[in-house]
Design an enzyme around this catalytic site. Structure first.
Site, PDB file in Angstrom:
ATOM      1  N   SER A 146      23.034  98.963 -43.323  1.00 32.53           N
ATOM      2  CA  SER A 146      22.564  97.597 -43.423  1.00 32.53           C
ATOM      3  C   SER A 146      23.137  96.740 -42.291  1.00 32.53           C
ATOM      4  O   SER A 146      22.856  97.005 -41.126  1.00 32.53           O
ATOM      5  CB  SER A 146      22.895  97.042 -44.812  1.00 32.53           C
ATOM      6  OG  SER A 146      22.192  95.845 -45.068  1.00 32.53           O
ATOM      7  N   ASP A 222      13.321 100.350 -50.716  1.00 27.27           N
ATOM      8  CA  ASP A 222      14.384  99.378 -50.423  1.00 27.27           C
ATOM      9  C   ASP A 222      13.871  97.966 -50.685  1.00 27.27           C
ATOM     10  O   ASP A 222      12.834  97.553 -50.157  1.00 27.27           O
ATOM     11  CB  ASP A 222      14.797  99.523 -48.952  1.00 27.27           C
ATOM     12  CG  ASP A 222      16.068  98.788 -48.604  1.00 27.27           C
ATOM     13  OD1 ASP A 222      16.213  97.614 -48.993  1.00 27.27           O
ATOM     14  OD2 ASP A 222      16.931  99.394 -47.925  1.00 27.27           O
ATOM     15  N   HIS A 255      18.288 100.497 -51.474  1.00 27.58           N
ATOM     16  CA  HIS A 255      19.283 100.059 -50.495  1.00 27.58           C
ATOM     17  C   HIS A 255      20.708 100.466 -50.885  1.00 27.58           C
ATOM     18  O   HIS A 255      21.648 100.129 -50.178  1.00 27.58           O
ATOM     19  CB  HIS A 255      19.196  98.533 -50.373  1.00 27.58           C
ATOM     20  CG  HIS A 255      19.805  97.968 -49.119  1.00 27.58           C
ATOM     21  ND1 HIS A 255      19.253  98.151 -47.866  1.00 27.58           N
ATOM     22  CD2 HIS A 255      20.927  97.220 -48.916  1.00 27.58           C
ATOM     23  CE1 HIS A 255      19.989  97.536 -46.961  1.00 27.58           C
ATOM     24  NE2 HIS A 255      21.015  96.967 -47.557  1.00 27.58           N
TER      25      HIS A 255
END
Length: 276
Positions: A146, A222, A255
């Site tokens: 991320s 995600d 995620h």
């Protein structure tokens, strides 16, 4: 360096250290996994892992299951915190600015500029510390998740020859074009969008001094895919620049660290081949 944790793990040791960072002007924590091969005295390759928003050095070492694969391949794992910490370090409301949200850049705006210099910390200060205190060779790889995936990509692209390989899970590939990045860049770097380009992977690939292949792992389910991550922007930038990119879209994955744990073994094997 002061050792805070020392735990046996897959024949090696998962340690956590605290040290003074002159670059950041505060004490920092960093996790170091030494695989069993470190007992031989040989210098081993190092994989630097950069974590995402809200994380510390603990998230990756407790959730990803990476030590098993690092032990298999004889790789040292170095996992720093995601931002400066301490009572004197400025912070902000919300999870996406301030502590836990360093964005791996050198801030130029106040009140951030005196402490938020994570780029210099990751590129220069931390590797010098690691190579001075541990059996670490100069074979380096970098990866992250991320915000940390953003950091891994930009740092590799800006430092040709320094890393043998780079990969990222769910990276913020175009921070200049998404809400997380725009908020952070405005605060840390000011309003001049031209100054943002040096920390944006989609801008950096056009002028990269080395065509280091990029490996990007992205979950198809995600929750941030279309709003904050937008991997197609990196795909298009790499295609335009002729920069090698392997973008793997994994249907059903989100995620979370469940996603990272599912494929971290493949990524460590990828880095092991590059650093062999």
């Amino acid at each position: 360096m002061e050792r805070l944790e020392h735990r046996a793990c897959f024949g090696g040791w998962q340690d956590v250290y605290r040290h003074r960072s002159e670059v950041l002007g505060c004490d920092m924590s960093v996790a170091v996994y030494l695989p069993p091969q470190a007992e031989s005295g040989a210098k081993l390759p190092v994989l630097y892992w950069l974590s995402g928003l809200t994380c510390t050095e603990q998230n990756f070492i407790t959730k990803a299951g990476a030590q098993r694969y690092a032990a298999e391949h004889g790789i040292i794992l170095v996992v720093p915190d995601t931002s400066p910490r301490g009572d004197d370090v400025p912070d902000a409301e919300g999870y996406d600015l301030g502590k836990g949200a360093g964005f791996y850049l050198n801030a130029t705006q106040q009140p951030w500029a005196s402490h938020y210099r994570m780029y210099d910390y990751i590129v220069d200060e931390l590797p010098a510390l690691v190579e001075a205190h541990f059996p670490a060779s100069d074979a380096r790889a970098i990866s992250g998740h991320s915000m940390g995936g953003h950091g891994a990509l930009l740092i590799a692209l800006r430092n040709p020859g320094r890393y043998r390989s780079v990969s990222a899970f769910s990276p913020i590939v175009a921070p200049s074009q998404v809400p997380w990045g725009e908020k952070a860049f405005c605060a840390y770097l000011g309003q001049d969008r031209e100054a943002w380009r040096q920390y944006d992977a989609t801008a950096l690939v056009a002028d990269a001094g080395e065509r280091l292949p990029l490996l990007v792992e992205q979950g198809g389910a995600d929750e941030f895919l279309d709003t904050q991550l937008r991997p197609q922007l990196l795909r298009d930038a790499c295609a335009a620049a002729g920069h090698p990119l392997q973008l793997r879209l994994r249907p059903g994955y989100d995620h979370s660290y469940y996603f990272i744990a599912s494929f971290i073994g493949e990524h460590i094997a990828h880095h092991a081949r590059a650093m062999a």
